[in-house]
Scaffold this motif. Structure first.
Motif, PDB file in Angstrom:
ATOM      1  N   LEU A  26      23.494  32.855  47.485  1.00 57.87           N
ATOM      2  CA  LEU A  26      22.998  33.053  46.026  1.00 57.87           C
ATOM      3  C   LEU A  26      23.091  34.228  45.399  1.00 57.87           C
ATOM      4  O   LEU A  26      23.291  34.442  44.040  1.00 57.87           O
ATOM      5  CB  LEU A  26      21.359  32.643  45.967  1.00 57.87           C
ATOM      6  N   ILE A  27      22.861  35.507  46.115  1.00 60.60           N
ATOM      7  CA  ILE A  27      22.969  36.583  45.710  1.00 60.60           C
ATOM      8  C   ILE A  27      24.497  36.992  44.946  1.00 60.60           C
ATOM      9  O   ILE A  27      24.702  37.523  44.205  1.00 60.60           O
ATOM     10  CB  ILE A  27      22.897  37.812  46.548  1.00 60.60           C
ATOM     11  N   ALA A  28      25.498  36.461  45.852  1.00 64.60           N
ATOM     12  CA  ALA A  28      26.989  36.528  45.564  1.00 64.60           C
ATOM     13  C   ALA A  28      27.078  35.792  44.391  1.00 64.60           C
ATOM     14  O   ALA A  28      27.757  36.303  43.460  1.00 64.60           O
ATOM     15  CB  ALA A  28      27.909  35.933  46.852  1.00 64.60           C
ATOM     16  N   ALA A  29      26.623  34.721  44.055  1.00 62.76           N
ATOM     17  CA  ALA A  29      26.674  33.622  42.987  1.00 62.76           C
ATOM     18  C   ALA A  29      26.148  34.513  41.687  1.00 62.76           C
ATOM     19  O   ALA A  29      26.799  34.376  40.752  1.00 62.76           O
ATOM     20  CB  ALA A  29      26.238  32.357  43.025  1.00 62.76           C
ATOM     21  N   ALA A  30      25.150  34.963  41.861  1.00 67.98           N
ATOM     22  CA  ALA A  30      24.264  35.647  40.843  1.00 67.98           C
ATOM     23  C   ALA A  30      25.329  36.982  40.275  1.00 67.98           C
ATOM     24  O   ALA A  30      25.243  37.258  39.167  1.00 67.98           O
ATOM     25  CB  ALA A  30      23.071  36.331  41.318  1.00 67.98           C
ATOM     26  N   ALA A  31      25.723  37.438  41.398  1.00 74.85           N
ATOM     27  CA  ALA A  31      26.861  39.036  40.998  1.00 74.85           C
ATOM     28  C   ALA A  31      27.973  38.289  40.152  1.00 74.85           C
ATOM     29  O   ALA A  31      28.379  39.154  39.247  1.00 74.85           O
ATOM     30  CB  ALA A  31      27.331  39.573  42.147  1.00 74.85           C
ATOM     31  N   ASP A  32      28.389  37.183  40.652  1.00 73.15           N
ATOM     32  CA  ASP A  32      29.627  36.658  39.946  1.00 73.15           C
ATOM     33  C   ASP A  32      29.341  36.480  38.352  1.00 73.15           C
ATOM     34  O   ASP A  32      29.953  36.660  37.405  1.00 73.15           O
ATOM     35  CB  ASP A  32      29.965  35.379  40.572  1.00 73.15           C
ATOM     36  N   THR A  33      27.894  35.750  38.333  1.00 74.42           N
ATOM     37  CA  THR A  33      27.586  35.356  36.878  1.00 74.42           C
ATOM     38  C   THR A  33      27.248  36.646  35.957  1.00 74.42           C
ATOM     39  O   THR A  33      27.870  36.670  35.047  1.00 74.42           O
ATOM     40  CB  THR A  33      26.195  34.647  37.154  1.00 74.42           C
ATOM     41  N   ARG A  34      26.767  37.679  36.552  1.00 75.27           N
ATOM     42  CA  ARG A  34      26.590  38.917  35.870  1.00 75.27           C
ATOM     43  C   ARG A  34      28.110  39.398  35.416  1.00 75.27           C
ATOM     44  O   ARG A  34      28.017  40.122  34.214  1.00 75.27           O
ATOM     45  CB  ARG A  34      25.987  40.073  36.921  1.00 75.27           C
TER      46      ARG A  34
END
Ligand code: CTP
Length: 407
Positions: free
Chosen positions: A394-402
């Protein structure tokens, strides 16, 4: 969770290996004790069997032990070989490729990292032969936990005492998580119950002990994260390395979380926060016994819901909630997921005696918008590991979105 082979050789420090086994086991690892013949003269194999809850390998030539060439089977399924204590004799065998017992054969057969904790008399340790063997092992990539200085069992004072169990386990954890999959990340974890004071003597509480939240914090630390831990009243020791804030009530927990949430990558709300507290706060004096008593309660601030609202649309911080349910597990968890705008809910069936509050084990269903994932019954640290695998994603996906938003 990892498979750890723990080799125990014949030194007085063998008793400390019991604690090494216990700590590794508590951390959720599957430990197989491998004892040399002389180790069995210091500590009984039954002790290790009871702690690891697995058969102990004691003899290469026992009937059946070689039926499936067990040292090869164990060698290929092991993530780490720890030898503690390692005597001068065993160090000599490992350095020179002698394989005349199970442990020394396992060392040759495994490709897993190897951690050796020497323990012996200080003159033996200083002897050129032992030093040369240790140097050979280090050159070969074997990791050492240096022996400590102090009073030795033989009556001497000097270097040679087996390192402390905590130090050996910390070195083992480092080898199991070399890169630190959460290195550079920061997590805020809450744990334990909250107590809502009724008067100076009485309070409203719940059965949470903090074990689950502490297990999440310990696993996150082992993966290299920095952890801010906000803990309600609990008897348990928080994991070493966390930045701990102690609170008592839901209101205090709310304040502590809000003051520490800035900059974290994820919030894991494992605490069992009281939903209600006495309206108007605690009575200043002890309430005397009278006829029936009616308490007026008001809602406490919902910390997670507030974080969900504050985040509104943003992907950071990742928000994880826990749901303790006695029926309709997944449906109720899903409602919480949506209502509080979370990324994941860990749904616990607390109606069963082997999971939830005040026990070492837990089973749960991880509920997210994408679907559900069952984590079967096991030590709480195993559930923590499954949860943190999801948090990492989830942290990796959040970084992607950002990143996409910035572009
Ligand atoms: N929580 C919170 N603040 C509160 C109460 C709960 O942040 N005041 C968090 C808990 O830490 C947990 C999740 O919200 O992660 C639990 O949700 P909650 O709605 O309180 O569940 P329960 O009280 O268990 O269930 P219900 O509301 O269905 O009675």
């Amino acid at each position: 969770m990892a498979a750890v082979a723990l080799g125990i050789t014949g030194g007085i420090g063998a008793y400390k290996s019991v604690e090494v086994a216990r700590r590794l086991q508590q951390a959720g690892h599957q430990v197989t004790a491998v004892m040399t013949e002389s180790a069995c003269r210091f500590v009984g194999p039954l002790t290790f069997e009871a702690i690891t809850r697995r058969p102990v390998v004691t003899d290469q030539f026992a009937p059946g032990a070689n039926a499936d060439i067990e040292h090869v089977a164990l060698a290929s399924g092991t993530d780490l070989l720890v030898v503690a204590p390692a005597t001068a004799n065993m160090i000599g065998k490992l350095a020179n490729g002698i394989a005349d017992d199970f442990l020394s054969s396992l060392y040759l057969a495994t490709r897993a990292p190897v951690l050796v904790a020497p323990a012996m008399n200080s003159n033996m340790l200083a002897h050129e032969a032992v030093q040369r063997n240790l140097a050979t092992l280090t050159r070969r990539g074997v990791h050492l936990v240096e022996p400590g200085e102090g009073y030795l069992a033989c009556g001497w004072i000097g270097k040679g005492r087996l390192a402390e169990p905590a130090e050996i386990v910390a070195a083992a954890e480092e080898l199991l998580h070399p890169a630190g999959s959460l290195a550079g990340r920061s997590l805020l974890v809450t744990a334990g119950p909250t107590y809502e004071d009724v008067d100076p003597v009485r309070y409203l509480g719940n059965r949470s002990t903090g074990r689950m939240g502490f297990a999440v914090a310990a696993e996150a630390l082992a993966r290299g994260a920095s952890v801010r831990l906000v803990a309600g009243p609990t008897e348990l020791e928080p994991p070493a390395g966390a930045e701990v804030t102690r609170v008592r009530s839901a209101r205090e927990m709310h304040g502590a979380v809000m003051a520490r949430v800035a900059g974290v990558d994820a919030v894991v709300m494992a605490a069992a926060v009281a939903d209600y507290a006495p309206a108007g706060g605690a009575h200043p004096a002890k309430m005397p016994k009278g006829a029936d008593l009616t308490l007026s309660l008001s809602r406490t601030p919902d910390i997670l819901a507030e974080l969900g609202e504050r985040r509104a649309g943003a992907a950071v911080p990742v928000l994880i909630g826990f749901a303790a349910e006695t029926s309709d597990l997944v449906a109720r968890a899903r409602r919480k997921l949506e209502a509080k705008r979370l990324d994941l809910v860990v749904a616990n069936d607390v109606s069963r005696p082997d999971r939830g509050f005040a026990v070492e084990t837990n089973a749960a269903t991880l509920v997210s918008a994408a679907g559900t994932q069952d984590v079967p019954l096991g030590p709480k640290r195993v559930l923590a590991a499954a949860l943190l695998d999801r948090v990492e994603a989830l942290i990796a996906a959040a970084a992607d979105t950002r990143q996409k938003q910035v572009r």
